[in-house]
Design a protein around this motif. Structure first.
Motif, mmCIF file in Angstrom:
data_model
loop_
_atom_site.group_PDB
_atom_site.id
_atom_site.type_symbol
_atom_site.label_atom_id
_atom_site.label_comp_id
_atom_site.label_asym_id
_atom_site.label_seq_id
_atom_site.Cartn_x
_atom_site.Cartn_y
_atom_site.Cartn_z
ATOM 1 N N PHE A 1 12.734 43.093 15.629
ATOM 2 C CA PHE A 1 13.087 41.739 16.049
ATOM 3 C C PHE A 1 11.970 41.129 16.901
ATOM 4 O O PHE A 1 11.579 39.985 16.706
ATOM 5 C CB PHE A 1 14.397 41.723 16.833
ATOM 6 C CG PHE A 1 14.687 40.402 17.500
ATOM 7 C CD1 PHE A 1 14.849 39.252 16.746
ATOM 8 C CD2 PHE A 1 14.786 40.305 18.874
ATOM 9 C CE1 PHE A 1 15.103 38.023 17.352
ATOM 10 C CE2 PHE A 1 15.044 39.089 19.487
ATOM 11 C CZ PHE A 1 15.193 37.946 18.726
ATOM 12 N N MET A 2 11.479 41.903 17.839
ATOM 13 C CA MET A 2 10.434 41.420 18.722
ATOM 14 C C MET A 2 9.408 42.528 18.888
ATOM 15 O O MET A 2 9.755 43.639 19.282
ATOM 16 C CB MET A 2 11.043 41.038 20.080
ATOM 17 C CG MET A 2 10.103 40.339 21.029
ATOM 18 S SD MET A 2 10.895 39.910 22.601
ATOM 19 C CE MET A 2 12.020 38.619 22.084
ATOM 20 N N GLU B 1 8.874 28.239 21.220
ATOM 21 C CA GLU B 1 7.934 28.840 20.261
ATOM 22 C C GLU B 1 7.403 30.193 20.710
ATOM 23 O O GLU B 1 7.134 31.058 19.886
ATOM 24 C CB GLU B 1 6.777 27.884 19.979
ATOM 25 C CG GLU B 1 7.172 26.751 19.075
ATOM 26 C CD GLU B 1 5.999 25.886 18.677
ATOM 27 O OE1 GLU B 1 4.882 26.082 19.180
ATOM 28 O OE2 GLU B 1 6.205 24.996 17.836
ATOM 29 N N HIS B 2 7.258 30.394 22.020
ATOM 30 C CA HIS B 2 6.723 31.674 22.485
ATOM 31 C C HIS B 2 7.606 32.853 22.080
ATOM 32 O O HIS B 2 7.160 33.988 22.079
ATOM 33 C CB HIS B 2 6.516 31.676 24.011
ATOM 34 C CG HIS B 2 7.795 31.615 24.791
ATOM 35 N ND1 HIS B 2 8.227 30.460 25.407
ATOM 36 C CD2 HIS B 2 8.740 32.554 25.051
ATOM 37 C CE1 HIS B 2 9.366 30.699 26.020
ATOM 38 N NE2 HIS B 2 9.702 31.973 25.806
ATOM 39 N N SER B 3 8.850 32.562 21.719
ATOM 40 C CA SER B 3 9.786 33.621 21.358
ATOM 41 C C SER B 3 9.575 34.169 19.966
ATOM 42 O O SER B 3 9.903 35.325 19.709
ATOM 43 C CB SER B 3 11.218 33.113 21.452
ATOM 44 O OG SER B 3 11.502 32.759 22.755
ATOM 45 N N VAL C 1 15.887 34.227 12.942
ATOM 46 C CA VAL C 1 17.340 34.258 13.120
ATOM 47 C C VAL C 1 17.936 35.477 12.412
ATOM 48 O O VAL C 1 18.796 36.166 12.969
ATOM 49 C CB VAL C 1 17.991 32.948 12.621
ATOM 50 C CG1 VAL C 1 19.514 33.054 12.623
ATOM 51 C CG2 VAL C 1 17.535 31.771 13.473
ATOM 52 N N ASP C 2 17.468 35.770 11.214
ATOM 53 C CA ASP C 2 17.970 36.938 10.489
ATOM 54 C C ASP C 2 17.719 38.222 11.282
ATOM 55 O O ASP C 2 18.604 39.078 11.384
ATOM 56 C CB ASP C 2 17.326 37.031 9.107
ATOM 57 C CG ASP C 2 17.890 38.187 8.301
ATOM 58 O OD1 ASP C 2 19.133 38.255 8.142
ATOM 59 O OD2 ASP C 2 17.103 39.038 7.852
ATOM 60 N N TYR D 1 6.803 35.745 13.828
ATOM 61 C CA TYR D 1 7.369 35.105 12.641
ATOM 62 C C TYR D 1 6.628 33.857 12.183
ATOM 63 O O TYR D 1 7.006 33.273 11.163
ATOM 64 C CB TYR D 1 8.838 34.732 12.892
ATOM 65 C CG TYR D 1 9.685 35.935 13.230
ATOM 66 C CD1 TYR D 1 10.195 36.746 12.224
ATOM 67 C CD2 TYR D 1 9.934 36.284 14.554
ATOM 68 C CE1 TYR D 1 10.954 37.861 12.524
ATOM 69 C CE2 TYR D 1 10.685 37.403 14.866
ATOM 70 C CZ TYR D 1 11.188 38.186 13.853
ATOM 71 O OH TYR D 1 11.925 39.293 14.154
ATOM 72 N N GLY D 2 5.615 33.432 12.928
ATOM 73 C CA GLY D 2 4.967 32.173 12.601
ATOM 74 C C GLY D 2 5.993 31.059 12.708
ATOM 75 O O GLY D 2 6.738 30.988 13.681
#
Length: 184
Positions: free
Chosen positions: A7-8, A160-162, A175-176, A167-168
């Motif tokens: 995810f991250m 956006e930093h997230s 979200v998925d 993910y670009g």
């Protein structure tokens, strides 16, 4: 720290958690020194009280950013650690069905909101008067400030930093992946 991968990524987590979230605490601590807010132990109280004082906008922005990140990070767990079919309580499952048509239909609706989201802010699942709703808030707004009867359930960081690092511009993939790391 790659417990939230995929995810991250570790790089995104470090940037997000240490350089935004924890630095935000340092900034807020500096701002509230010698103010009445210094005595409040709960961040949501600082957010709520500072939101109504125009002279405290910098304190509000710092506190609200921390509060939003707090909810965001508190609801994340390692990839596929939680099975939503087992974790969702009976009442939540019922409300998801009543309000959205079930869990999968809710996810589709949440994705629609995420794809329409423009700018920086947060996408929330909230409970308002015993009804679940998806709520978009911009910048550092928090649902609790907008209305006291709102109970936040979880939020997705739409700044956006997230997601840009991992993910670009692919919000759908972000979200998925979020569903796999959400602690229902």
């Amino acid at each position: 720290m790659d417990c939230l991968y995929p995810f991250m990524s570790e790089k995104s987590f470090e940037q997000h958690f240490h350089h935004i979230y924890l630095e935000g605490y340092k900034k807020l601590n500096g701002l509230v020194q010698a103010t009445p807010y210094a005595d409040f132990g709960e961040i949501h109280r600082v957010v709520h009280l500072s939101s109504s004082h125009l002279g405290d906008i910098e304190i509000f922005n710092a506190a609200a950013d921390i509060r939003n990140h707090q909810v965001f990070f508190d609801t994340l767990v390692p990839w596929d650690f939680v099975d939503p079919d087992k974790a969702l309580g009976r009442m939540t499952r019922r409300e998801l069905f009543v309000q959205f048509g079930g869990l999968e239909a809710f996810k589709i609706e949440f994705l629609k909101h995420a794809k329409k989201f423009k700018g920086s802010g947060w996408l929330w699942l909230i409970n308002r008067n015993s009804h679940l709703e998806i709520m978009s808030v911009y910048n550092n707004a928090t649902p609790e400030v907008l209305e006291e009867r709102i109970v936040p359930i979880f939020c997705l960081d739409m700044w956006e930093h997230s997601y840009v690092e991992d993910y670009g511009a692919d919000v759908e993939a972000y979200v998925d992946a979020f569903w796999h790391s959400l602690n229902w």
